[in-house]
Every structure is written in C-alpha cells, then in structure tokens.
Design a protein around this motif. Structure first.
Motif, PDB file in Angstrom:
ATOM      1  N   ASP A 295       0.693  -1.346   0.108  1.00 55.58           N
ATOM      2  CA  ASP A 295      -0.145  -0.051  -0.263  1.00 55.58           C
ATOM      3  C   ASP A 295       0.892   1.176  -0.467  1.00 55.58           C
ATOM      4  OD1 ASP A 295      -2.918   1.445  -0.093  1.00 55.58           O
ATOM      5  OD2 ASP A 295      -1.448   2.051   2.536  1.00 55.58           O
ATOM      6  N   MET A 296       1.795   0.968   1.126  1.00 52.93           N
ATOM      7  CA  MET A 296       2.443   2.557   0.393  1.00 52.93           C
ATOM      8  C   MET A 296       3.260   2.638  -0.275  1.00 52.93           C
ATOM      9  SD  MET A 296       4.079   4.568   2.229  1.00 52.93           S
ATOM     10  CE  MET A 296       4.410   5.154   3.374  1.00 52.93           C
ATOM     11  N   THR A 297       3.870   1.561  -1.373  1.00 42.51           N
ATOM     12  CA  THR A 297       4.329   1.613  -3.202  1.00 42.51           C
ATOM     13  C   THR A 297       3.610   2.343  -3.318  1.00 42.51           C
ATOM     14  OG1 THR A 297       5.903  -0.183  -1.827  1.00 42.51           O
ATOM     15  CG2 THR A 297       5.556   0.176  -4.136  1.00 42.51           C
ATOM     16  N   ASP A 298       2.803   1.821  -3.261  1.00 40.90           N
ATOM     17  CA  ASP A 298       1.560   2.301  -4.827  1.00 40.90           C
ATOM     18  C   ASP A 298       1.145   3.266  -3.767  1.00 40.90           C
ATOM     19  OD1 ASP A 298       1.277  -0.019  -5.504  1.00 40.90           O
ATOM     20  OD2 ASP A 298      -0.426  -0.472  -4.707  1.00 40.90           O
ATOM     21  N   ALA A 299       1.207   4.401  -3.462  1.00 43.02           N
ATOM     22  CA  ALA A 299       0.362   5.510  -2.463  1.00 43.02           C
ATOM     23  C   ALA A 299       1.496   6.324  -3.046  1.00 43.02           C
ATOM     24  CB  ALA A 299       0.678   5.475  -0.646  1.00 43.02           C
ATOM     25  N   ILE A 300       2.957   5.773  -2.794  1.00 41.73           N
ATOM     26  CA  ILE A 300       4.024   6.337  -3.209  1.00 41.73           C
ATOM     27  C   ILE A 300       3.661   7.112  -4.851  1.00 41.73           C
ATOM     28  CG2 ILE A 300       6.586   7.651  -3.556  1.00 41.73           C
ATOM     29  CD1 ILE A 300       6.787   5.582  -1.109  1.00 41.73           C
ATOM     30  N   ASP A 303       0.485   9.178  -5.853  1.00 42.19           N
ATOM     31  CA  ASP A 303       0.825  10.169  -4.862  1.00 42.19           C
ATOM     32  C   ASP A 303      -0.818  10.246  -4.049  1.00 42.19           C
ATOM     33  OD1 ASP A 303       1.276  12.362  -3.760  1.00 42.19           O
ATOM     34  OD2 ASP A 303       0.502  13.581  -5.883  1.00 42.19           O
ATOM     35  N   ARG A 304      -0.826   9.208  -3.359  1.00 43.91           N
ATOM     36  CA  ARG A 304      -1.934   9.139  -2.168  1.00 43.91           C
ATOM     37  C   ARG A 304      -1.716   9.095  -0.858  1.00 43.91           C
ATOM     38  NH1 ARG A 304      -3.283   4.310  -0.865  1.00 43.91           N
ATOM     39  NH2 ARG A 304      -2.929   2.048  -2.044  1.00 43.91           N
ATOM     40  N   THR A 305      -3.086   9.349   0.392  1.00 42.05           N
ATOM     41  CA  THR A 305      -2.769   8.892   0.910  1.00 42.05           C
ATOM     42  C   THR A 305      -2.652   7.057   1.473  1.00 42.05           C
ATOM     43  OG1 THR A 305      -3.545  10.959   1.806  1.00 42.05           O
ATOM     44  CG2 THR A 305      -3.678   9.000   3.595  1.00 42.05           C
ATOM     45  N   PRO A 306      -2.070   6.562   2.587  1.00 44.01           N
ATOM     46  CA  PRO A 306      -1.793   5.418   2.289  1.00 44.01           C
ATOM     47  C   PRO A 306      -3.236   4.624   3.294  1.00 44.01           C
ATOM     48  CG  PRO A 306      -0.270   6.254   3.387  1.00 44.01           C
ATOM     49  CD  PRO A 306      -0.252   7.198   2.942  1.00 44.01           C
ATOM     50  N   VAL A 307      -3.530   3.733   2.915  1.00 44.67           N
ATOM     51  CA  VAL A 307      -5.114   2.880   3.956  1.00 44.67           C
ATOM     52  C   VAL A 307      -5.163   3.489   4.937  1.00 44.67           C
ATOM     53  CG1 VAL A 307      -6.420   1.040   4.533  1.00 44.67           C
ATOM     54  CG2 VAL A 307      -5.315   1.817   2.006  1.00 44.67           C
ATOM     55  N   VAL A 308      -3.919   2.958   6.874  1.00 48.95           N
ATOM     56  CA  VAL A 308      -3.927   2.816   7.579  1.00 48.95           C
ATOM     57  C   VAL A 308      -2.679   4.387   7.657  1.00 48.95           C
ATOM     58  CG1 VAL A 308      -3.861   2.158   9.469  1.00 48.95           C
ATOM     59  CG2 VAL A 308      -4.414   0.805   8.346  1.00 48.95           C
ATOM     60  N   SER A 309      -3.615   5.698   8.306  1.00 52.94           N
ATOM     61  CA  SER A 309      -2.714   6.700   7.651  1.00 52.94           C
ATOM     62  C   SER A 309      -2.738   7.328   9.205  1.00 52.94           C
ATOM     63  CB  SER A 309      -3.591   7.934   7.186  1.00 52.94           C
ATOM     64  OG  SER A 309      -4.722   7.999   7.482  1.00 52.94           O
ATOM     65  N   GLY A 310      -1.346   8.149   9.115  1.00 55.37           N
ATOM     66  CA  GLY A 310      -1.730   8.255  10.667  1.00 55.37           C
ATOM     67  C   GLY A 310      -2.987   9.312  11.498  1.00 55.37           C
ATOM     68  N   GLU A 311      -3.927   9.831  10.964  1.00 53.37           N
ATOM     69  CA  GLU A 311      -4.487   9.538  11.585  1.00 53.37           C
ATOM     70  C   GLU A 311      -5.496   8.611  11.406  1.00 53.37           C
ATOM     71  OE1 GLU A 311      -5.701  12.689  12.106  1.00 53.37           O
ATOM     72  OE2 GLU A 311      -4.700  14.216  11.277  1.00 53.37           O
ATOM     73  N   GLU A 312      -5.445   7.373  11.229  1.00 57.58           N
ATOM     74  CA  GLU A 312      -6.009   7.056  11.634  1.00 57.58           C
ATOM     75  C   GLU A 312      -5.422   5.491  12.952  1.00 57.58           C
ATOM     76  OE1 GLU A 312      -8.798   4.469   9.685  1.00 57.58           O
ATOM     77  OE2 GLU A 312      -9.423   6.233   9.438  1.00 57.58           O
ATOM     78  N   GLY A 313      -4.194   5.891  12.837  1.00 53.54           N
ATOM     79  CA  GLY A 313      -3.211   5.162  13.695  1.00 53.54           C
ATOM     80  C   GLY A 313      -3.525   6.319  15.329  1.00 53.54           C
ATOM     81  N   ARG A 314      -3.934   7.764  14.668  1.00 53.44           N
ATOM     82  CA  ARG A 314      -4.361   8.348  15.897  1.00 53.44           C
ATOM     83  C   ARG A 314      -5.610   7.886  16.593  1.00 53.44           C
ATOM     84  NH1 ARG A 314      -7.088  12.263  18.258  1.00 53.44           N
ATOM     85  NH2 ARG A 314      -5.250  13.601  19.112  1.00 53.44           N
ATOM     86  N   LYS A 315      -6.354   7.759  15.726  1.00 54.44           N
ATOM     87  CA  LYS A 315      -7.360   7.064  16.440  1.00 54.44           C
ATOM     88  C   LYS A 315      -7.892   5.605  17.420  1.00 54.44           C
ATOM     89  CE  LYS A 315     -11.167   8.843  12.817  1.00 54.44           C
ATOM     90  NZ  LYS A 315     -11.699   8.044  11.376  1.00 54.44           N
TER      91      LYS A 315
END
Length: 341
Positions: A295-300, A303-315
């Motif tokens: 997912d990170m490889t594809d996101a780079i 140019d999109r946000t990873p599926v489990v983003s920092g905001e998701e981790g914060r939740k």
C-alpha cells in the motif's frame, strides 16, 4: 523502485524484511540499529548498515520503517519526516496523543506520507466483514464485542527492560488489543464515551495485563472490549463480533482469522457457507505487513494517502488512552474532551 530503510533490528523487523522482499517494485536498501551485533544479521548483501539514523537518512532511501520500542517512535518519525522520507511506523504509533500529533504535523509539513502498521485490516475474514458493513447488510448496528484472551508469559516481558513499562512499551491495550480496537473503530465508527477497568494481576510489569471496557459509539451502538495476556497456558482466542438488526457476524479462533457466524437477512445458508469456506481455504491471506508495504509503495506512485494513515493510527491510540485514563480515574471518558486536551 521504492527503496526502504528499517530502524530497529529486533523481532518485528524480520516481518518488514520479508514483506519488502515480497512486494514487486520495493527493495530493502538500508538498516539501522545502535547494536552492531543485531545489525550484522540484517545488513547483508547490498543492504547497507548504519548505527546512526542521521547517516542513514542521508542515503537515497524513500521510506523509513520504524521498528523500535514504542516510546521512540515519535522522535524517529519526526527526524525521518524532516529528512523528507516517508514513514511506516509500527503500532502503537506513539504513547501519547501529543506525540502522535507531532508526528502527523511533521509529515504534513514536509510533504511525506505516513502509514501505521495495523495489519489485521487485511485478513480475509475481516475484509469480508468490512464489505458487509459497507453494503449495509447489518442494518442498524446494535452492539459489538472484541476479545483478546492471550498469553504473554513473564519470559516475554523479561526479554528487555523496556517491555511492560509505561514510558516505552505499555500494557495489553497498547501492545496487543490496539489491533482489535482499530478494527472496532473501523467497523463501528467513532466513539462517544468509554468506561474501563484494568489491573496488573499476574505479570510482573508496570502496565496493565488485564482490561475490560464498555463503549458507547457515536451512532448509539454499544461495545465491550476484554483484553488479557494472562491466559494459561497459551493463547486461547481472539474474536470480533458485530450484531445488527439484520445481521450477525463473529470472527474468531486463536487469532481472529475464521468466520464463526455469518447470518444476514436475505442471505441463504449455502451462500453464507460459501463465504465461510472461501475464508477457510486461506484464512491468513497475504501477510498484513506485506499489504502495508504494498500500500505504501502504491501510495507513493499514485500520490495518495496510505490506507492506514497517521490519522487512522491516532484514532486507535486515542481509544487506548481513553480506556487507560478511565481506569486510572475511575470515571467515564468522553472522546471529544480527551481530544481537546
């Protein structure tokens, strides 16, 4: 080719190495650890070894995978982001919301992506459950239950002095149940309030080894979370149950990889059995860490946000912190008030 560098050459780093090797277009280029003996195991072939992260960050890697003790995650993430490197950080992303916000801010300011390792979202049974929720198959949600009845014996905690400490590690919620708490949030939505009890009953550690919580979600549904690492003599079960007006689903087993109940209005028994059997053919699926790397490889590239983003981790982290605060104060904790602090 997306080039990865790993910080922290402990047990979990091995999963990252295997995951990177399995993803087309990704390669492990560097590893970093202050322990030179551990470093030797990972710095093989074309993989360069560093004892100083600052030096590794000068290299041509694209992503830094942070696999250190939890209390170090925040500072290392900020350091990597300031060097314009994308970040994959192991769970929990941090041990405080202040640190989590610092990490998210650093990545946003520097235009880099961050993903948090919550690999259970990619389990075949969990993917099927999520589809049913997205399709509205449950109707109005009634309540949910997450159970983690595992064994982490004293030898596990005695492996390193930081294990089981509040400053560097955390207890059963921060270390084990946070994955299940992430799934509860992903399935049931945001939380209104939690009320928790926890205790250190069996293990000789600073943090809790047993915890129970009652949850009220913003949509009105209720939830129960039970988590312990004190089960004798080995892991007993991990389960996630969702109940709605038109559906019942339970995922369970020693790890939550098997569908135990799959009942939905309008779904014939043979159709339900087909889903159950499909999962049973390959209950583990593609390893979750590999999915995170992919997912990170594809996101780079996209140019999109990873599926489990920092905001998701914060939740997920805020859920853990709310439960701990409730247990320590003896009062319910409202999430809105916690997030304003």
């Amino acid at each position: 080719m997306i080039r990865y560098g790993i910080v922290g050459c402990g047990h979990i780093a091995k999963k990252h190495v295997a995951a990177i090797a399995a993803v087309e277009g990704a390669e492990l280029a560097a590893v970093c650890d202050t322990n030179e003996e551990r470093l030797k195991e990972f710095a093989v072939g074309d993989v360069r070894g560093y004892t100083d992260l600052s030096e590794m960050l000068k290299s041509d890697i694209d992503v830094v995978n942070i696999c250190t003790p939890s209390g170090l995650h925040a500072d290392l993430t900020v350091q990597a982001a300031e060097a314009k490197k994308h970040v994959i950080v192991e769970k929990p992303m941090a041990l405080t919301l202040e640190d989590a916000d610092r990490m998210i801010d650093a990545c946003e300011r520097n235009g880099v992506k961050m993903a948090v390792v919550h690999p259970n979202r990619f389990r075949p049974a969990v993917v099927q459950l999520r589809k049913q929720l997205e399709n509205g198959a449950f109707g109005k949600l009634g309540h949910a239950n997450a159970t983690v009845r595992w064994n982490r014996n004293q030898a596990y905690y005695d492996q390193a002095p930081w294990r089981g400490t509040k400053a560097m590690d955390g207890g059963v919620l921060m270390n084990q149940a946070i994955h299940n708490m992430d799934l509860l949030l992903w399935m049931m939505g945001d939380i209104e309030e939690v009320s928790s009890y926890h205790a250190t009953r069996v293990r000789d550690i600073e943090a809790e080894d047993t915890s129970v919580s009652i949850i009220r979600f913003k949509n009105g549904a209720l939830g129960v979370l039970e988590a312990a690492v004190t089960i004798y003599p080995r892991n007993l079960e991990e389960s996630l149950s969702i109940f709605g007006e038109k559906g019942t689903a339970i995922i369970g087993g020693p790890t939550a990889n098997w569908i135990k109940q799959w009942k939905f209005e309008g779904l014939e028994e043979d159709e339900a059995q087909a889903v159950i059997e499909q999962v049973e053919k390959d209950p583990y699926g593609i390893p979750g860490h590999q999915c995170i790397i992919q997912d990170m490889t594809d996101a780079i590239r996209e140019d999109r946000t990873p599926v489990v983003s920092g905001e998701e981790g914060r939740k997920a982290l805020s859920f853990v912190i709310a439960c701990i605060e409730s247990a320590e104060t003896g009062k319910p904790v409202r999430m809105a008030e916690l997030n304003r602090k």
